[in-house]
Scaffold this active site. Sequence first.
Site, PDB file in Angstrom:
ATOM      1  N   CYS A   1       1.250   5.064   8.158  1.00 21.42           N
ATOM      2  CA  CYS A   1       0.662   4.523   9.318  1.00 21.42           C
ATOM      3  C   CYS A   1       1.720   4.668  10.488  1.00 21.42           C
ATOM      4  O   CYS A   1       1.275   5.132  11.718  1.00 21.42           O
ATOM      5  CB  CYS A   1       0.356   3.236   9.080  1.00 21.42           C
ATOM      6  SG  CYS A   1      -1.474   2.577   8.732  1.00 21.42           S
TER       7      CYS A   1
ATOM      8  N   CYS B   1       9.093  -7.834 -21.258  1.00 19.55           N
ATOM      9  CA  CYS B   1       8.478  -8.847 -20.369  1.00 19.55           C
ATOM     10  C   CYS B   1       7.354  -9.908 -20.935  1.00 19.55           C
ATOM     11  O   CYS B   1       7.490 -11.051 -20.499  1.00 19.55           O
ATOM     12  CB  CYS B   1       7.548  -8.144 -19.226  1.00 19.55           C
ATOM     13  SG  CYS B   1       8.382  -6.818 -18.359  1.00 19.55           S
TER      14      CYS B   1
END
Lengths: 107, 273, 179
Positions: free
Chosen positions: B234, B88
Amino acid sequence: MLNARISVPTSAIPGEVIEIKTLISHPMETGFRRGLDGEKMPRNILKHFQCTYLDNVVFEAEFFPAIAANPYLTFFIKATQSGELIFTWTDQNGKVTQKNRSISVQP
Amino acid sequence: MNTGYILHSSCWLITYAFILISINTNANETAERTLNERTLNKERSGFYFQSNNTQALQNDSFANPGLLWVDSGQQWFSKRPDNITPACQHCHNQDKKPLVGAATLYPQYDSTTKKLMNIEQRINRCRTQYQHQPPFPYESNELLSLTAYVSNLSKGMPFNVNITDNEKPFFERGRDFFYQRRGQMNLACHHCHEWNAGKKLRGDTLSQGHSNGYPIYRLEWQTLGSLHRRLRFCNTGVRAETYPLGSEEYVNLELFLAWRANQLLIETPAVRR
Amino acid sequence: MNSNTSHPQIHTLNRRHFLKGAIAISTMALPLFGRDSLAASSIARPKEIPKDYPGPSERFLNAITSVYQQEPISDGKVTLNMPVLAENGNSVLLSVHVESPMNKQQYVKRLRLFAENNPLPEVAAFQLTPHSGTAQISTRIRLSASQIITAIATLNDGSHWAGSAFTTITLPACVEAFV
C-alpha cells in the site's frame, strides 16, 4: 518433500467413479519474471504428476509454467477394489514428492 | 535496475496517479456525505469486494491455497525443534492455554518489553524464550505457517482487541498513521479505504482495508503473505516510504486496524485478488 | 526520469507502440492460420471474441503443428469451462469434460491445454486411461492476457477433438511489484 493436500473418498462401491483432488505447495516460477535486480528469476516448476491405483498408472499430467502457483488438479478414477493410491509429483530437477491414500471398496 | 521495469512501473503509476487524483478531488467534495454514509453502513470484510470466483476459492475447504500454510503450521506446532525442547503444543493444547480465540486479541501490550506485540512477534517470543531457538525471520514460510495456523484457530470469531491504558499510546500512533497523508501522492489510508471504499481503482475495487483475513493468499503474490507485506505494498502504491516488516509503525497501525475491524469475523486464510 | 513532464510522453509512446504491435499481429496471424497448419485451421473457436482480438500467436500455431502435424482436429466432444472474466491472470480456474465412454474399446487417451497468447502456449498435457471412469479434469492456470484457451482431446482411435473458450483478464499476470 513438498506439502500436499489430497482428497480421496475413504470408501466407494465397485465401479463407482470417484473424484480425486490434489493441491501442492510449489511456487511454479515461470522463468519469465524479473526480480528486483532486473535479472530473470530462473524457472522452477513441477514437471510431472502421476497417480497409480493398485500398481497401475491410471492418470498422468505434464505441467508447463502456465500452471498456477501451488498446483491444483482434480481428476476421476473408477474404483474397482480396495487398495492404495500413490501420488507422485516430480520437479524439473527430478526431485520427487510422494504421498499415498487408501480406499476401501465394498459393495 | 532494469530500464524496462522502470518504464513499465512509471506508466503504471501514472495511470494510478490520474485515477487517484480524480477520486481524491471527488472525495474532498463529498467527504462529509461519504463519512456519514460510512458510519451508517456496515463494516465489510475485504471478502465482500472480491469477485465470485475469488470468494468461492476462499470458501473451498479443500482448494483454498492458504490451507497449505495452515497445514504446515500445524506440523510446526506439533514438531519438537530438537530432542530436549518441547513443541508448541506441549504448552498449548486443549487442556491448557488453548489458542482458540487468541488471534482475536492481538496486537496486545507486552508488559515485559513494554511494547505492543502482534501474533508473529508473540510466536517468536515463545520460540526464543521457551524453546531457546533463533526467531523465524518475518515473512519466512515457518512464521507465516505458524501465524496462519494460530489465526485459523480463531476462524469465525470476531476481532476483540481491547484498548486499555497500556495500549492507548500505541493505538493513537496507529490511528494517526492511518489518517496521515504520505508519499508523493499525498494520500492517507483513509482516502482510499474509508472515503472511496467500493469504488474502482484500475481493475481493482477498493476495500474498507480490514485486517480480518491475515495472513492472506493473494493471487497477485501467488503465495501467502502477512499484513505487513500488504501495508508495504500500500505504501509503495502511494509512493511513500515503506517501513520494515514487524516495525513499530506497522504494529501500531495493525492495532488500529484490528480495533476498526472489531465486529468482523476472522477469515484466515483469506483469498484476495 | 523523475521530471513530471517526461511521464506522459513515455505513456503515449508505449501505447502507440502497443497499438502498432497489435495491428501487426492481427494482420499477420490470419494468413498464417490457414497456410501453415491444417490442424490449427480446423480448431474450434469460441463464438464471442472481441473485435480487436489479435488472433493466435505464431508460437501457438507452431506448437499445434508440431504435436498434431497435419491431422484434422474436429469440433466437438470437448467442453472447456472458463470464467468469462477473471480478476487476476495468475490463477484462473479451468475445467474440461470430454464426452466419451471410458472403457478398453473406447477412451480418451490424451488431453492437452493451450493458452494461445501466453509466452509458452502449452499449459498442460494429461494422459487418461480406461480406469479414469470419466474424462474430466480441473486445474488453475496462468493467463498473461485476455485470450482463447483451447483443449484438445485425443481418443484411442487417434481422432482429435477440440473445445475452446475466451477469458478476459482484468489485471494481467506478471506485473507483480516487488516491495
